[in-house]
Motif scaffolding. Structure first.
Motif, PDB file in Angstrom:
ATOM      1  N   GLU A   1     -13.642 -12.776   9.722  1.00  0.00           N
ATOM      2  CA  GLU A   1     -14.105 -11.422  10.025  1.00  0.00           C
ATOM      3  C   GLU A   1     -13.383 -10.406   9.136  1.00  0.00           C
ATOM      4  O   GLU A   1     -12.163 -10.469   8.988  1.00  0.00           O
ATOM      5  CB  GLU A   1     -13.823 -11.116  11.495  1.00  0.00           C
ATOM      6  N   VAL A   2     -14.152  -9.463   8.563  1.00  0.00           N
ATOM      7  CA  VAL A   2     -13.552  -8.349   7.834  1.00  0.00           C
ATOM      8  C   VAL A   2     -13.036  -7.362   8.879  1.00  0.00           C
ATOM      9  O   VAL A   2     -13.802  -6.821   9.666  1.00  0.00           O
ATOM     10  CB  VAL A   2     -14.573  -7.656   6.898  1.00  0.00           C
ATOM     11  N   ILE A   3     -11.711  -7.141   8.876  1.00  0.00           N
ATOM     12  CA  ILE A   3     -11.089  -6.301   9.903  1.00  0.00           C
ATOM     13  C   ILE A   3     -10.635  -4.946   9.365  1.00  0.00           C
ATOM     14  O   ILE A   3     -10.179  -4.102  10.124  1.00  0.00           O
ATOM     15  CB  ILE A   3      -9.910  -7.019  10.581  1.00  0.00           C
ATOM     16  N   GLY A   4     -10.750  -4.752   8.052  1.00  0.00           N
ATOM     17  CA  GLY A   4     -10.323  -3.491   7.469  1.00  0.00           C
ATOM     18  C   GLY A   4     -10.239  -3.566   5.965  1.00  0.00           C
ATOM     19  O   GLY A   4     -10.808  -4.471   5.350  1.00  0.00           O
ATOM     20  N   PHE A   5      -9.538  -2.593   5.380  1.00  0.00           N
ATOM     21  CA  PHE A   5      -9.299  -2.626   3.938  1.00  0.00           C
ATOM     22  C   PHE A   5      -7.834  -2.381   3.645  1.00  0.00           C
ATOM     23  O   PHE A   5      -7.078  -1.887   4.477  1.00  0.00           O
ATOM     24  CB  PHE A   5     -10.202  -1.675   3.159  1.00  0.00           C
ATOM     25  N   CYS A   6      -7.446  -2.751   2.425  1.00  0.00           N
ATOM     26  CA  CYS A   6      -6.102  -2.506   1.925  1.00  0.00           C
ATOM     27  C   CYS A   6      -6.198  -2.344   0.416  1.00  0.00           C
ATOM     28  O   CYS A   6      -7.271  -2.476  -0.156  1.00  0.00           O
ATOM     29  CB  CYS A   6      -5.163  -3.664   2.271  1.00  0.00           C
ATOM     30  N   GLY A   7      -5.090  -2.047  -0.206  1.00  0.00           N
ATOM     31  CA  GLY A   7      -5.050  -2.055  -1.654  1.00  0.00           C
ATOM     32  C   GLY A   7      -4.977  -0.696  -2.289  1.00  0.00           C
ATOM     33  O   GLY A   7      -4.546   0.276  -1.671  1.00  0.00           O
ATOM     34  N   PHE A   8      -5.431  -0.641  -3.521  1.00  0.00           N
ATOM     35  CA  PHE A   8      -5.161   0.482  -4.403  1.00  0.00           C
ATOM     36  C   PHE A   8      -6.408   1.309  -4.697  1.00  0.00           C
ATOM     37  O   PHE A   8      -7.523   0.814  -4.653  1.00  0.00           O
ATOM     38  CB  PHE A   8      -4.585  -0.039  -5.718  1.00  0.00           C
ATOM     39  N   LYS A   9      -6.168   2.562  -5.045  1.00  0.00           N
ATOM     40  CA  LYS A   9      -7.241   3.455  -5.466  1.00  0.00           C
ATOM     41  C   LYS A   9      -6.701   4.327  -6.584  1.00  0.00           C
ATOM     42  O   LYS A   9      -5.611   4.883  -6.463  1.00  0.00           O
ATOM     43  CB  LYS A   9      -7.688   4.337  -4.291  1.00  0.00           C
ATOM     44  N   ASN A  10      -7.452   4.411  -7.655  1.00  0.00           N
ATOM     45  CA  ASN A  10      -7.108   5.332  -8.729  1.00  0.00           C
ATOM     46  C   ASN A  10      -7.537   6.711  -8.255  1.00  0.00           C
ATOM     47  O   ASN A  10      -8.701   7.065  -8.331  1.00  0.00           O
ATOM     48  CB  ASN A  10      -7.806   4.932 -10.027  1.00  0.00           C
ATOM     49  N   GLU A  11      -6.595   7.462  -7.722  1.00  0.00           N
ATOM     50  CA  GLU A  11      -6.879   8.723  -7.036  1.00  0.00           C
ATOM     51  C   GLU A  11      -6.799   9.881  -8.022  1.00  0.00           C
ATOM     52  O   GLU A  11      -5.715  10.354  -8.355  1.00  0.00           O
ATOM     53  CB  GLU A  11      -5.901   8.897  -5.880  1.00  0.00           C
ATOM     54  N   THR A  12      -7.955  10.337  -8.476  1.00  0.00           N
ATOM     55  CA  THR A  12      -7.995  11.382  -9.496  1.00  0.00           C
ATOM     56  C   THR A  12      -7.441  12.717  -8.999  1.00  0.00           C
ATOM     57  O   THR A  12      -6.864  13.461  -9.786  1.00  0.00           O
ATOM     58  CB  THR A  12      -9.433  11.583 -10.020  1.00  0.00           C
ATOM     59  N   ARG A  13      -7.552  12.996  -7.702  1.00  0.00           N
ATOM     60  CA  ARG A  13      -7.059  14.292  -7.214  1.00  0.00           C
ATOM     61  C   ARG A  13      -5.546  14.409  -7.301  1.00  0.00           C
ATOM     62  O   ARG A  13      -5.003  15.504  -7.318  1.00  0.00           O
ATOM     63  CB  ARG A  13      -7.560  14.596  -5.803  1.00  0.00           C
ATOM     64  N   ILE A  14      -4.837  13.275  -7.356  1.00  0.00           N
ATOM     65  CA  ILE A  14      -3.377  13.302  -7.511  1.00  0.00           C
ATOM     66  C   ILE A  14      -2.933  12.687  -8.841  1.00  0.00           C
ATOM     67  O   ILE A  14      -1.748  12.575  -9.114  1.00  0.00           O
ATOM     68  CB  ILE A  14      -2.646  12.615  -6.333  1.00  0.00           C
ATOM     69  N   ASN A  15      -3.901  12.265  -9.652  1.00  0.00           N
ATOM     70  CA  ASN A  15      -3.634  11.672 -10.959  1.00  0.00           C
ATOM     71  C   ASN A  15      -2.638  10.509 -10.864  1.00  0.00           C
ATOM     72  O   ASN A  15      -1.672  10.432 -11.619  1.00  0.00           O
ATOM     73  CB  ASN A  15      -3.143  12.732 -11.951  1.00  0.00           C
ATOM     74  N   ALA A  16      -2.871   9.627  -9.890  1.00  0.00           N
ATOM     75  CA  ALA A  16      -1.987   8.484  -9.679  1.00  0.00           C
ATOM     76  C   ALA A  16      -2.746   7.407  -8.902  1.00  0.00           C
ATOM     77  O   ALA A  16      -3.850   7.640  -8.412  1.00  0.00           O
ATOM     78  CB  ALA A  16      -0.749   8.912  -8.898  1.00  0.00           C
ATOM     79  N   VAL A  17      -2.131   6.250  -8.794  1.00  0.00           N
ATOM     80  CA  VAL A  17      -2.690   5.171  -7.989  1.00  0.00           C
ATOM     81  C   VAL A  17      -2.053   5.229  -6.601  1.00  0.00           C
ATOM     82  O   VAL A  17      -0.835   5.310  -6.458  1.00  0.00           O
ATOM     83  CB  VAL A  17      -2.446   3.804  -8.658  1.00  0.00           C
ATOM     84  N   ASP A  18      -2.917   5.213  -5.605  1.00  0.00           N
ATOM     85  CA  ASP A  18      -2.541   5.331  -4.202  1.00  0.00           C
ATOM     86  C   ASP A  18      -2.700   3.968  -3.539  1.00  0.00           C
ATOM     87  O   ASP A  18      -3.631   3.228  -3.855  1.00  0.00           O
ATOM     88  CB  ASP A  18      -3.503   6.361  -3.577  1.00  0.00           C
TER      89      ASP A  18
END
Length: 175
Positions: A78-95
């Motif tokens: 079962e997929v219970i959620g998400f995790c991991g990274f996002k290239n977040e342009t609003r903060i110019n960094a990886v979240d």
């Protein structure tokens, strides 16, 4: 079949696919899930979930090679959620981030899945650091970020929230 990123004893972490739309809707549906995210109202039905998968996550996998990944419970598939990274342009960094259905809160899945993601990043991704932003009232998420080894670096205001920012420098990467 979606590309598997990594595994733990209890979890498979893999890319999302459109077949996951009902699961994405399910873990986003409870109001308390998005209470501190700024995403309230973005996933009101399965069609919204399909759009998130198609227009955000699948695009990010193609563009950056990473994005939010599905967290699958091995015992039930079962997929219970998400995790991991996002290239977040609003903060110019990886979240780094995570989201789980409340039935799975308090069981260590956020910490377990994101520690596996950090290990994966150190070995396979060209990231120097990741940030984690959390609303100050979200004490459980603050605990998770600290368990991930992240260090507090500051505080800021956004969209009516006060957020703490945490940082993790990724060392020991193999090229």
């Amino acid at each position: 079949m979606s590309r598997v990123i990594t595994e733990t004893d209890r979890l498979i972490i893999r890319e999302f696919n459109l077949d996951d739309a009902s699961a994405v809707y399910h873990f986003n549906a409870p109001k308390e899930v998005n209470r501190f995210t700024g995403d309230a109202g973005m996933c009101e039905n399965i069609k919204d979930a399909e759009q998130i998968i198609r227009n955000i996550w699948l695009v990010e996998y193609q563009k950056f090679g990473f994005g939010r990944w599905a967290v699958v419970l091995k015992e039930s598939d079962e997929v219970i959620g998400f995790c991991g990274f996002k290239n977040e342009t609003r903060i110019n960094a990886v979240d780094i981030g995570y989201r789980f259905h409340p039935d799975y809160w308090g069981k260590g899945f956020a910490t377990e899945s994101n520690l596996a993601c950090i290990d994966y990043a150190k070995k396979h991704m060209k990231l120097d650091r990741v940030l984690g932003d959390v609303v100050v009232e979200n004490l459980d998420s603050i605990k998770v970020l600290k368990k991930l080894g992240m260090n507090y670096i500051g505080q800021y205001q956004e969209e009516g929230f006060t957020l703490n920012r945490y940082e993790l420098l990724l060392k020991g990467k193999t090229e």
